[in-house]
Design a protein around this motif. Structure first.
Motif, PDB file in Angstrom:
ATOM      1  N   ILE A 127       0.837  -1.195   0.000  1.00  0.00           N
ATOM      2  CA  ILE A 127       0.000   0.000   0.000  1.00  0.00           C
ATOM      3  C   ILE A 127       0.876   1.251   0.000  1.00  0.00           C
ATOM      4  O   ILE A 127       0.626   2.176  -0.742  1.00  0.00           O
ATOM      5  N   LYS A 128       1.911   1.259   0.823  1.00  0.00           N
ATOM      6  CA  LYS A 128       2.775   2.431   0.943  1.00  0.00           C
ATOM      7  C   LYS A 128       3.445   2.760  -0.392  1.00  0.00           C
ATOM      8  O   LYS A 128       3.444   3.907  -0.826  1.00  0.00           O
ATOM      9  N   LEU A 129       4.030   1.774  -1.057  1.00  0.00           N
ATOM     10  CA  LEU A 129       4.708   2.046  -2.323  1.00  0.00           C
ATOM     11  C   LEU A 129       3.726   2.461  -3.409  1.00  0.00           C
ATOM     12  O   LEU A 129       4.020   3.343  -4.203  1.00  0.00           O
ATOM     13  N   LEU A 174       2.791   6.051  -2.763  1.00  0.00           N
ATOM     14  CA  LEU A 174       3.880   6.956  -3.122  1.00  0.00           C
ATOM     15  C   LEU A 174       4.037   7.076  -4.630  1.00  0.00           C
ATOM     16  O   LEU A 174       4.398   8.134  -5.133  1.00  0.00           O
ATOM     17  N   ARG A 175       3.765   5.988  -5.333  1.00  0.00           N
ATOM     18  CA  ARG A 175       3.910   5.990  -6.796  1.00  0.00           C
ATOM     19  C   ARG A 175       2.953   6.973  -7.442  1.00  0.00           C
ATOM     20  O   ARG A 175       3.258   7.587  -8.466  1.00  0.00           O
ATOM     21  N   GLY A 176       1.773   7.134  -6.843  1.00  0.00           N
ATOM     22  CA  GLY A 176       0.798   8.089  -7.364  1.00  0.00           C
ATOM     23  C   GLY A 176       0.335   7.746  -8.763  1.00  0.00           C
ATOM     24  O   GLY A 176      -0.068   6.634  -9.031  1.00  0.00           O
ATOM     25  N   LYS A 177       0.422   8.706  -9.677  1.00  0.00           N
ATOM     26  CA  LYS A 177      -0.077   8.523 -11.032  1.00  0.00           C
ATOM     27  C   LYS A 177       0.933   7.887 -11.970  1.00  0.00           C
ATOM     28  O   LYS A 177       0.618   7.554 -13.094  1.00  0.00           O
ATOM     29  N   GLN A 220       7.155   3.072 -15.359  1.00  0.00           N
ATOM     30  CA  GLN A 220       7.854   4.365 -15.304  1.00  0.00           C
ATOM     31  C   GLN A 220       8.794   4.418 -14.105  1.00  0.00           C
ATOM     32  O   GLN A 220       9.956   4.813 -14.235  1.00  0.00           O
ATOM     33  N   VAL A 221       8.293   4.057 -12.951  1.00  0.00           N
ATOM     34  CA  VAL A 221       9.101   4.113 -11.734  1.00  0.00           C
ATOM     35  C   VAL A 221      10.259   3.124 -11.834  1.00  0.00           C
ATOM     36  O   VAL A 221      11.396   3.463 -11.505  1.00  0.00           O
ATOM     37  N   ALA A 222       9.988   1.922 -12.302  1.00  0.00           N
ATOM     38  CA  ALA A 222      11.042   0.915 -12.436  1.00  0.00           C
ATOM     39  C   ALA A 222      12.149   1.413 -13.364  1.00  0.00           C
ATOM     40  O   ALA A 222      13.338   1.281 -13.050  1.00  0.00           O
ATOM     41  N   ASN A 223      11.773   2.002 -14.488  1.00  0.00           N
ATOM     42  CA  ASN A 223      12.765   2.539 -15.422  1.00  0.00           C
ATOM     43  C   ASN A 223      13.600   3.630 -14.773  1.00  0.00           C
ATOM     44  O   ASN A 223      14.816   3.685 -14.962  1.00  0.00           O
ATOM     45  N   GLU A 224      12.963   4.503 -14.028  1.00  0.00           N
ATOM     46  CA  GLU A 224      13.676   5.598 -13.372  1.00  0.00           C
ATOM     47  C   GLU A 224      14.610   5.087 -12.271  1.00  0.00           C
ATOM     48  O   GLU A 224      15.640   5.696 -12.000  1.00  0.00           O
ATOM     49  N   LEU A 225      14.251   3.963 -11.657  1.00  0.00           N
ATOM     50  CA  LEU A 225      15.095   3.373 -10.619  1.00  0.00           C
ATOM     51  C   LEU A 225      16.152   2.436 -11.194  1.00  0.00           C
ATOM     52  O   LEU A 225      17.070   2.032 -10.501  1.00  0.00           O
ATOM     53  N   GLY A 226      15.995   2.066 -12.453  1.00  0.00           N
ATOM     54  CA  GLY A 226      16.960   1.172 -13.085  1.00  0.00           C
ATOM     55  C   GLY A 226      16.759  -0.292 -12.740  1.00  0.00           C
ATOM     56  O   GLY A 226      17.717  -1.067 -12.716  1.00  0.00           O
ATOM     57  N   TYR A 282      14.305   8.099  -4.042  1.00  0.00           N
ATOM     58  CA  TYR A 282      13.423   8.431  -5.159  1.00  0.00           C
ATOM     59  C   TYR A 282      12.129   9.066  -4.655  1.00  0.00           C
ATOM     60  O   TYR A 282      11.635  10.031  -5.222  1.00  0.00           O
ATOM     61  N   TYR A 283      11.597   8.507  -3.569  1.00  0.00           N
ATOM     62  CA  TYR A 283      10.355   9.018  -3.002  1.00  0.00           C
ATOM     63  C   TYR A 283      10.583  10.092  -1.940  1.00  0.00           C
ATOM     64  O   TYR A 283       9.631  10.527  -1.286  1.00  0.00           O
ATOM     65  N   ASN A 284      11.832  10.488  -1.747  1.00  0.00           N
ATOM     66  CA  ASN A 284      12.186  11.544  -0.803  1.00  0.00           C
ATOM     67  C   ASN A 284      11.685  11.222   0.607  1.00  0.00           C
ATOM     68  O   ASN A 284      11.040  12.033   1.268  1.00  0.00           O
ATOM     69  N   THR A 285      11.982  10.016   1.040  1.00  0.00           N
ATOM     70  CA  THR A 285      11.573   9.572   2.369  1.00  0.00           C
ATOM     71  C   THR A 285      12.662   8.642   2.917  1.00  0.00           C
ATOM     72  O   THR A 285      13.716   8.525   2.312  1.00  0.00           O
ATOM     73  N   THR A 286      12.408   8.013   4.030  1.00  0.00           N
ATOM     74  CA  THR A 286      13.405   7.120   4.621  1.00  0.00           C
ATOM     75  C   THR A 286      13.064   5.667   4.321  1.00  0.00           C
ATOM     76  O   THR A 286      11.899   5.335   4.048  1.00  0.00           O
TER      77      THR A 286
END
Length: 58
Positions: free
Chosen positions: A3-5, A8-11, A16-22, A49-53
């Motif tokens: 749920i948390k991820l 955070l992923r939002g829209k 997209q997120v996987a590509n940006e994270l490599g 990436y999500y600006n969190t801990t």
């Protein structure tokens, strides 16, 4: 963790997120579902990436 991820992923799509994270979409999906645990380096990268801990996400 799922749920948390997803929140955070939002829209952005999983791809997209996987590509940006490599990482692959399958790897990130497995992490979101809780089927796999990320390495410490990947966990830090995701948190950054999500600006969190790491603790907030995992």
């Amino acid at each position: 963790m799922r749920i948390k991820l997803i929140e955070l992923r939002g829209k952005k799509t999983l791809t997209q997120v996987a590509n940006e994270l490599g990482v692959t979409r399958q790897m990130l999906g497995a992490i979101e579902r809780g089927d796999r645990n990320p390495s410490l380096n990947l966990a830090k990268k995701i948190a950054s990436y999500y600006n969190t801990t790491v603790e907030t996400i995992f």
